[in-house]
Design a protein around this motif. Structure first.
Motif, PDB file in Angstrom:
ATOM      1  N   TRP A 156       9.559  -8.933  -0.411  1.00  0.00           N
ATOM      2  CA  TRP A 156       8.793  -7.994  -1.295  1.00  0.00           C
ATOM      3  C   TRP A 156       9.619  -7.616  -2.349  1.00  0.00           C
ATOM      4  O   TRP A 156       9.241  -7.223  -3.489  1.00  0.00           O
ATOM      5  CB  TRP A 156       8.299  -6.984  -0.706  1.00  0.00           C
ATOM      6  CG  TRP A 156       7.064  -7.000   0.224  1.00  0.00           C
ATOM      7  CD1 TRP A 156       5.714  -6.960  -0.578  1.00  0.00           C
ATOM      8  CD2 TRP A 156       6.861  -7.418   1.363  1.00  0.00           C
ATOM      9  NE1 TRP A 156       4.778  -7.274   0.507  1.00  0.00           N
ATOM     10  CE2 TRP A 156       5.441  -7.458   1.824  1.00  0.00           C
ATOM     11  CE3 TRP A 156       7.621  -7.808   2.501  1.00  0.00           C
ATOM     12  CZ2 TRP A 156       4.918  -7.749   2.840  1.00  0.00           C
ATOM     13  CZ3 TRP A 156       7.255  -8.084   3.723  1.00  0.00           C
ATOM     14  CH2 TRP A 156       5.792  -8.051   4.053  1.00  0.00           C
ATOM     15  N   GLY A 157      10.950  -8.057  -2.524  1.00  0.00           N
ATOM     16  CA  GLY A 157      12.069  -7.788  -3.505  1.00  0.00           C
ATOM     17  C   GLY A 157      12.141  -6.319  -3.479  1.00  0.00           C
ATOM     18  O   GLY A 157      12.666  -5.807  -4.644  1.00  0.00           O
ATOM     19  N   TYR A 158      11.806  -5.530  -2.431  1.00  0.00           N
ATOM     20  CA  TYR A 158      12.438  -4.100  -2.465  1.00  0.00           C
ATOM     21  C   TYR A 158      13.792  -3.757  -2.156  1.00  0.00           C
ATOM     22  O   TYR A 158      14.444  -4.038  -1.138  1.00  0.00           O
ATOM     23  CB  TYR A 158      11.665  -3.686  -1.589  1.00  0.00           C
ATOM     24  CG  TYR A 158      10.092  -3.267  -1.818  1.00  0.00           C
ATOM     25  CD1 TYR A 158       9.645  -3.695  -2.985  1.00  0.00           C
ATOM     26  CD2 TYR A 158       9.520  -2.761  -0.876  1.00  0.00           C
ATOM     27  CE1 TYR A 158       8.252  -3.667  -3.461  1.00  0.00           C
ATOM     28  CE2 TYR A 158       8.034  -2.485  -1.277  1.00  0.00           C
ATOM     29  CZ  TYR A 158       7.453  -3.064  -2.442  1.00  0.00           C
ATOM     30  OH  TYR A 158       6.009  -2.926  -2.848  1.00  0.00           O
ATOM     31  N   ASP A 159      14.805  -3.481  -3.335  1.00  0.00           N
ATOM     32  CA  ASP A 159      16.032  -3.325  -3.359  1.00  0.00           C
ATOM     33  C   ASP A 159      16.397  -1.787  -3.203  1.00  0.00           C
ATOM     34  O   ASP A 159      17.516  -1.593  -3.563  1.00  0.00           O
ATOM     35  CB  ASP A 159      16.832  -4.153  -4.283  1.00  0.00           C
ATOM     36  CG  ASP A 159      16.034  -3.494  -5.638  1.00  0.00           C
ATOM     37  OD1 ASP A 159      15.363  -2.890  -5.794  1.00  0.00           O
ATOM     38  OD2 ASP A 159      16.839  -4.371  -6.764  1.00  0.00           O
ATOM     39  N   PHE A 160      15.494  -1.130  -2.674  1.00  0.00           N
ATOM     40  CA  PHE A 160      15.749   0.498  -2.590  1.00  0.00           C
ATOM     41  C   PHE A 160      15.206   0.905  -1.160  1.00  0.00           C
ATOM     42  O   PHE A 160      14.321   0.178  -0.599  1.00  0.00           O
ATOM     43  CB  PHE A 160      14.835   1.184  -3.645  1.00  0.00           C
ATOM     44  CG  PHE A 160      13.234   0.657  -3.784  1.00  0.00           C
ATOM     45  CD1 PHE A 160      12.279   1.334  -3.013  1.00  0.00           C
ATOM     46  CD2 PHE A 160      12.937  -0.538  -4.755  1.00  0.00           C
ATOM     47  CE1 PHE A 160      11.135   0.981  -3.120  1.00  0.00           C
ATOM     48  CE2 PHE A 160      11.528  -0.742  -4.791  1.00  0.00           C
ATOM     49  CZ  PHE A 160      10.605  -0.279  -3.963  1.00  0.00           C
ATOM     50  N   ASP A 161      15.675   1.926  -0.714  1.00  0.00           N
ATOM     51  CA  ASP A 161      15.108   2.404   0.559  1.00  0.00           C
ATOM     52  C   ASP A 161      13.773   2.989   0.601  1.00  0.00           C
ATOM     53  O   ASP A 161      13.252   3.656  -0.443  1.00  0.00           O
ATOM     54  CB  ASP A 161      16.142   3.633   1.058  1.00  0.00           C
ATOM     55  CG  ASP A 161      17.607   2.972   1.452  1.00  0.00           C
ATOM     56  OD1 ASP A 161      17.538   1.939   1.581  1.00  0.00           O
ATOM     57  OD2 ASP A 161      18.342   3.834   1.106  1.00  0.00           O
ATOM     58  N   TYR A 208       0.698  -1.026  -0.132  1.00  0.00           N
ATOM     59  CA  TYR A 208      -0.136  -0.011  -0.229  1.00  0.00           C
ATOM     60  C   TYR A 208       0.986   1.421   0.032  1.00  0.00           C
ATOM     61  O   TYR A 208       2.015   1.126   0.425  1.00  0.00           O
ATOM     62  CB  TYR A 208      -1.077  -0.069   1.130  1.00  0.00           C
ATOM     63  CG  TYR A 208      -0.385   0.039   2.604  1.00  0.00           C
ATOM     64  CD1 TYR A 208       0.121   1.291   2.959  1.00  0.00           C
ATOM     65  CD2 TYR A 208      -0.035  -1.121   3.467  1.00  0.00           C
ATOM     66  CE1 TYR A 208       0.554   1.482   4.397  1.00  0.00           C
ATOM     67  CE2 TYR A 208       0.615  -1.018   4.483  1.00  0.00           C
ATOM     68  CZ  TYR A 208       0.964   0.264   4.957  1.00  0.00           C
ATOM     69  OH  TYR A 208       1.578   0.358   6.326  1.00  0.00           O
ATOM     70  N   LEU A 209       0.312   2.340  -0.674  1.00  0.00           N
ATOM     71  CA  LEU A 209       1.012   3.621  -0.517  1.00  0.00           C
ATOM     72  C   LEU A 209      -0.026   4.471  -0.043  1.00  0.00           C
ATOM     73  O   LEU A 209      -1.049   4.559  -0.298  1.00  0.00           O
ATOM     74  CB  LEU A 209       1.443   4.071  -2.003  1.00  0.00           C
ATOM     75  CG  LEU A 209       2.880   3.767  -2.440  1.00  0.00           C
ATOM     76  CD1 LEU A 209       2.910   4.040  -3.892  1.00  0.00           C
ATOM     77  CD2 LEU A 209       3.935   4.215  -1.423  1.00  0.00           C
ATOM     78  N   GLU A 212       8.118   6.572  -6.279  1.00  0.00           N
ATOM     79  CA  GLU A 212       8.068   5.374  -5.411  1.00  0.00           C
ATOM     80  C   GLU A 212       6.933   4.267  -5.777  1.00  0.00           C
ATOM     81  O   GLU A 212       7.220   3.418  -5.928  1.00  0.00           O
ATOM     82  CB  GLU A 212       7.339   6.151  -3.884  1.00  0.00           C
ATOM     83  CG  GLU A 212       7.181   5.078  -2.981  1.00  0.00           C
ATOM     84  CD  GLU A 212       8.549   4.521  -2.164  1.00  0.00           C
ATOM     85  OE1 GLU A 212       8.227   3.849  -1.253  1.00  0.00           O
ATOM     86  OE2 GLU A 212       9.653   5.323  -2.251  1.00  0.00           O
ATOM     87  N   LEU A 213       5.948   4.801  -6.417  1.00  0.00           N
ATOM     88  CA  LEU A 213       5.020   3.852  -6.927  1.00  0.00           C
ATOM     89  C   LEU A 213       5.528   3.222  -8.132  1.00  0.00           C
ATOM     90  O   LEU A 213       5.218   1.961  -8.130  1.00  0.00           O
ATOM     91  CB  LEU A 213       3.681   4.540  -7.458  1.00  0.00           C
ATOM     92  CG  LEU A 213       2.727   3.608  -8.334  1.00  0.00           C
ATOM     93  CD1 LEU A 213       2.240   2.699  -7.256  1.00  0.00           C
ATOM     94  CD2 LEU A 213       1.556   4.629  -8.731  1.00  0.00           C
ATOM     95  N   SER A 214       6.242   3.716  -8.906  1.00  0.00           N
ATOM     96  CA  SER A 214       7.056   3.123  -9.942  1.00  0.00           C
ATOM     97  C   SER A 214       8.021   1.854  -9.549  1.00  0.00           C
ATOM     98  O   SER A 214       7.757   0.710  -9.924  1.00  0.00           O
ATOM     99  CB  SER A 214       7.717   3.728 -10.873  1.00  0.00           C
ATOM    100  OG  SER A 214       8.459   3.359 -12.014  1.00  0.00           O
ATOM    101  N   LEU A 215       8.779   2.425  -8.471  1.00  0.00           N
ATOM    102  CA  LEU A 215       9.626   1.247  -7.877  1.00  0.00           C
ATOM    103  C   LEU A 215       8.908   0.159  -7.287  1.00  0.00           C
ATOM    104  O   LEU A 215       9.204  -1.144  -7.723  1.00  0.00           O
ATOM    105  CB  LEU A 215      10.627   1.855  -6.876  1.00  0.00           C
ATOM    106  CG  LEU A 215      11.573   2.898  -7.068  1.00  0.00           C
ATOM    107  CD1 LEU A 215      12.154   3.844  -5.937  1.00  0.00           C
ATOM    108  CD2 LEU A 215      12.679   2.137  -8.183  1.00  0.00           C
ATOM    109  N   ARG A 216       7.831   0.389  -6.730  1.00  0.00           N
ATOM    110  CA  ARG A 216       6.925  -0.697  -6.071  1.00  0.00           C
ATOM    111  C   ARG A 216       6.298  -1.595  -7.105  1.00  0.00           C
ATOM    112  O   ARG A 216       6.137  -2.853  -7.155  1.00  0.00           O
ATOM    113  CB  ARG A 216       6.035  -0.008  -4.977  1.00  0.00           C
ATOM    114  CG  ARG A 216       6.664   0.437  -3.821  1.00  0.00           C
ATOM    115  CD  ARG A 216       5.783   0.782  -2.727  1.00  0.00           C
ATOM    116  NE  ARG A 216       6.298   1.561  -1.737  1.00  0.00           N
ATOM    117  CZ  ARG A 216       5.959   1.811  -0.340  1.00  0.00           C
ATOM    118  NH1 ARG A 216       4.883   1.133  -0.282  1.00  0.00           N
ATOM    119  NH2 ARG A 216       6.433   2.508   0.306  1.00  0.00           N
ATOM    120  N   VAL A 217       5.679  -0.776  -8.202  1.00  0.00           N
ATOM    121  CA  VAL A 217       5.252  -1.714  -9.232  1.00  0.00           C
ATOM    122  C   VAL A 217       6.199  -2.610  -9.821  1.00  0.00           C
ATOM    123  O   VAL A 217       5.768  -3.767 -10.026  1.00  0.00           O
ATOM    124  CB  VAL A 217       4.691  -0.527 -10.258  1.00  0.00           C
ATOM    125  CG1 VAL A 217       4.230  -1.373 -11.513  1.00  0.00           C
ATOM    126  CG2 VAL A 217       3.216   0.123  -9.714  1.00  0.00           C
TER     127      VAL A 217
END
Length: 239
Positions: free
Chosen positions: A194-199, A107-108, A116-121
């Motif tokens: 979640w595969g989030y390799d960003f802060d 969620y955002l 931020e949305l683009s990175l999560r998508v």
């Protein structure tokens, strides 16, 4: 940008009754190469799911009539496991946590940055698009006390009773169980589950642990423990 198995662009469905925001998201995500369709209501979203067959739904929570959580509930009840990113202006933790009973992947909070949305998508699609459920050797199981994960069937039982988990909840529990007795940080969970390799300042891990713990604790002593300021640990109950 993640592509579908046939090499075509990933399909996104943006659902928001705020026309200006929906148009902005369609334009921005289309510019990045995605195939984007918009729906203006929950009812329209359900109809669009049949036509578009999206790889990801970006779903506003606060819509009149059938809201985002209602749309997600109907999707999951019909067996539709398409990943969902909720967009919400709600700030109460209980609102967010209850919403994850609908099986959202992320969620955002509004307002949010398009980057931020683009990175999560991108992170969600890298994990899900063009992939079947992760294959494992038949019969592989993980057991922690009376909790049993059947990795091939993606089923979880505790004290012999089946626990209904979303795909994301299952991945989270599987990772915690694979690291039984070790403290796992929130950033590690965001990276590995979640595969989030960003802060990011996302409270996603905290929200999902809360919801997962609530399901497990109904059937026995607490298994997932918070190590304040560090992270979470899954371990058998102490004698």
């Amino acid at each position: 940008m993640p592509l579908r198995g046939d090499g075509s662009p990933a399909r996104l469905l943006v659902v928001d009754d705020e026309e200006s925001l929906a148009d902005l998201l369609v334009e921005a995500l289309s510019f990045q190469g995605y195939d984007v369709t918009a729906a203006r209501s929950g009812t329209e979203a359900l109809a669009s799911l049949e036509k578009v067959r999206p790889d990801l739904v970006i779903l506003d929570v606060n819509m009149p009539g059938l809201d985002g959580f209602g749309v997600a509930d109907r999707m999951r009840a019909s067996g539709d496991e398409t990943p969902i990113i909720f967009l919400t202006a709600r700030t109460a933790p209980s609102d967010l946590r209850d919403g994850f009973g609908s099986g959202g992947d992320d969620y955002l909070m509004k307002p949010f940055r398009l980057e931020e949305l683009s990175l999560r998508v991108s992170a969600v699609l890298r994990r899900t698009i063009g992939k079947e459920s992760p294959s494992t050797r038949g019969g592989d199981t993980v057991a922690v006390a009376d909790l049993i994960l059947d990795l091939s069937a993606h089923q979880v039982t505790r004290d012999g009773k089946t626990i209904d988990l979303s795909p994301t909840e299952f991945r989270l529990l599987r990772y915690l169980a694979a690291n039984t007795g070790r403290v796992v940080s929130k950033s590690e969970l965001l990276r590995q589950v979640w595969g989030y390799d960003f802060d990011t300042e996302s409270s996603l891990a905290e929200t999902y642990v809360f919801y997962l713990r609530r399901k497990l604790d109904k059937l026995g002593p607490r298994l997932i423990h918070t190590v304040r300021g560090v992270g979470y640990m899954l371990r058998p109950p102490q004698a």
